[in-house]
Design a protein around this motif. Structure first.
Motif, PDB file in Angstrom:
ATOM      1  N   ALA A  50       6.140  -4.055   2.765  1.00 15.34           N
ATOM      2  CA  ALA A  50       6.195  -2.625   2.443  1.00 15.34           C
ATOM      3  C   ALA A  50       5.433  -2.714   1.081  1.00 15.34           C
ATOM      4  O   ALA A  50       4.491  -1.864   0.618  1.00 15.34           O
ATOM      5  CB  ALA A  50       7.195  -2.092   2.440  1.00 15.34           C
ATOM      6  N   LEU A  51       5.577  -3.535   0.095  1.00 16.71           N
ATOM      7  CA  LEU A  51       5.198  -3.705  -1.119  1.00 16.71           C
ATOM      8  C   LEU A  51       3.501  -3.715  -1.010  1.00 16.71           C
ATOM      9  O   LEU A  51       2.836  -3.466  -1.868  1.00 16.71           O
ATOM     10  CB  LEU A  51       5.824  -4.955  -1.938  1.00 16.71           C
ATOM     11  N   ALA A  56      -1.933  -1.941  -1.480  1.00 13.89           N
ATOM     12  CA  ALA A  56      -3.200  -1.929  -0.931  1.00 13.89           C
ATOM     13  C   ALA A  56      -3.642  -0.330  -0.945  1.00 13.89           C
ATOM     14  O   ALA A  56      -5.028  -0.221  -1.251  1.00 13.89           O
ATOM     15  CB  ALA A  56      -3.224  -2.404   0.508  1.00 13.89           C
ATOM     16  N   GLY A  57      -2.781   0.623  -0.684  1.00 12.78           N
ATOM     17  CA  GLY A  57      -3.091   1.949  -0.842  1.00 12.78           C
ATOM     18  C   GLY A  57      -3.433   2.434  -2.034  1.00 12.78           C
ATOM     19  O   GLY A  57      -4.496   3.145  -2.318  1.00 12.78           O
ATOM     20  N   ARG A  58      -2.680   1.956  -3.173  1.00 12.50           N
ATOM     21  CA  ARG A  58      -3.022   2.259  -4.394  1.00 12.50           C
ATOM     22  C   ARG A  58      -4.128   1.888  -5.227  1.00 12.50           C
ATOM     23  O   ARG A  58      -5.022   2.184  -5.881  1.00 12.50           O
ATOM     24  CB  ARG A  58      -2.012   1.732  -5.520  1.00 12.50           C
ATOM     25  N   GLU A  66      -9.375  -7.924   4.201  1.00 13.19           N
ATOM     26  CA  GLU A  66      -8.692  -9.224   3.936  1.00 13.19           C
ATOM     27  C   GLU A  66      -8.637  -9.712   2.455  1.00 13.19           C
ATOM     28  O   GLU A  66      -7.739 -10.627   2.204  1.00 13.19           O
ATOM     29  CB  GLU A  66      -9.845 -10.251   4.378  1.00 13.19           C
ATOM     30  N   ARG A  67      -8.639  -8.623   1.483  1.00 14.11           N
ATOM     31  CA  ARG A  67      -8.232  -8.709  -0.179  1.00 14.11           C
ATOM     32  C   ARG A  67      -6.651  -8.711  -0.103  1.00 14.11           C
ATOM     33  O   ARG A  67      -6.261  -9.215  -1.077  1.00 14.11           O
ATOM     34  CB  ARG A  67      -9.022  -7.867  -0.825  1.00 14.11           C
ATOM     35  N   MET A  68      -6.120  -7.938   0.967  1.00 13.92           N
ATOM     36  CA  MET A  68      -4.658  -7.899   0.638  1.00 13.92           C
ATOM     37  C   MET A  68      -4.107  -8.940   1.775  1.00 13.92           C
ATOM     38  O   MET A  68      -4.317  -8.502   3.156  1.00 13.92           O
ATOM     39  CB  MET A  68      -4.245  -6.540   1.082  1.00 13.92           C
ATOM     40  N   GLN A  69      -3.416  -9.589   1.669  1.00  7.18           N
ATOM     41  CA  GLN A  69      -2.695 -10.570   2.486  1.00  7.18           C
ATOM     42  C   GLN A  69      -1.213 -10.369   2.774  1.00  7.18           C
ATOM     43  O   GLN A  69      -0.415 -10.341   1.583  1.00  7.18           O
ATOM     44  CB  GLN A  69      -2.852 -12.132   2.048  1.00  7.18           C
ATOM     45  N   TYR A  70      -0.958 -10.033   3.839  1.00  2.49           N
ATOM     46  CA  TYR A  70       0.612  -9.710   4.159  1.00  2.49           C
ATOM     47  C   TYR A  70       1.283 -11.000   4.668  1.00  2.49           C
ATOM     48  O   TYR A  70       0.775 -12.000   5.285  1.00  2.49           O
ATOM     49  CB  TYR A  70       0.517  -8.473   5.076  1.00  2.49           C
TER      50      TYR A  70
END
Length: 78
Positions: A50-51, A56-58, A66-70
């Motif tokens: 969730a964080l 990523a949305g902000r 791929e810049r945001m890794q979950y």
């Protein structure tokens, strides 16, 4: 007070810590920070996802960027 026995024990404790780690565009580390500590792995993963989704949305990253890794989802035992 009438004490019959006092016992100190050491017990293993498993904790799950959410961290946020950042690299620059060259792959060099820029820092990390602790976002939370939990005793439940499933809850920690849900909160971390969730964080990451919120950030990523902000940042304007589209879904699947791929810049945001979950964190990996909980594996299901067969």
């Amino acid at each position: 007070m009438n004490i019959g026995k006092v016992c100190y024990q050491v017990r293993p404790v498993e904790r799950h810590i959410i961290t946020r780690y950042v690299e620059d565009t060259e792959g060099r580390p820029c820092g990390s920070e602790v976002k939370g500590e939990f005793d439940n792995a499933k809850l920690a993963r849900e909160i971390a996802r969730a964080l990451a989704k919120d950030e990523a949305g902000r940042l304007g990253f589209p879904p699947g960027d791929e810049r945001m890794q979950y964190p990996e989802r909980e594996s299901v035992a067969a």
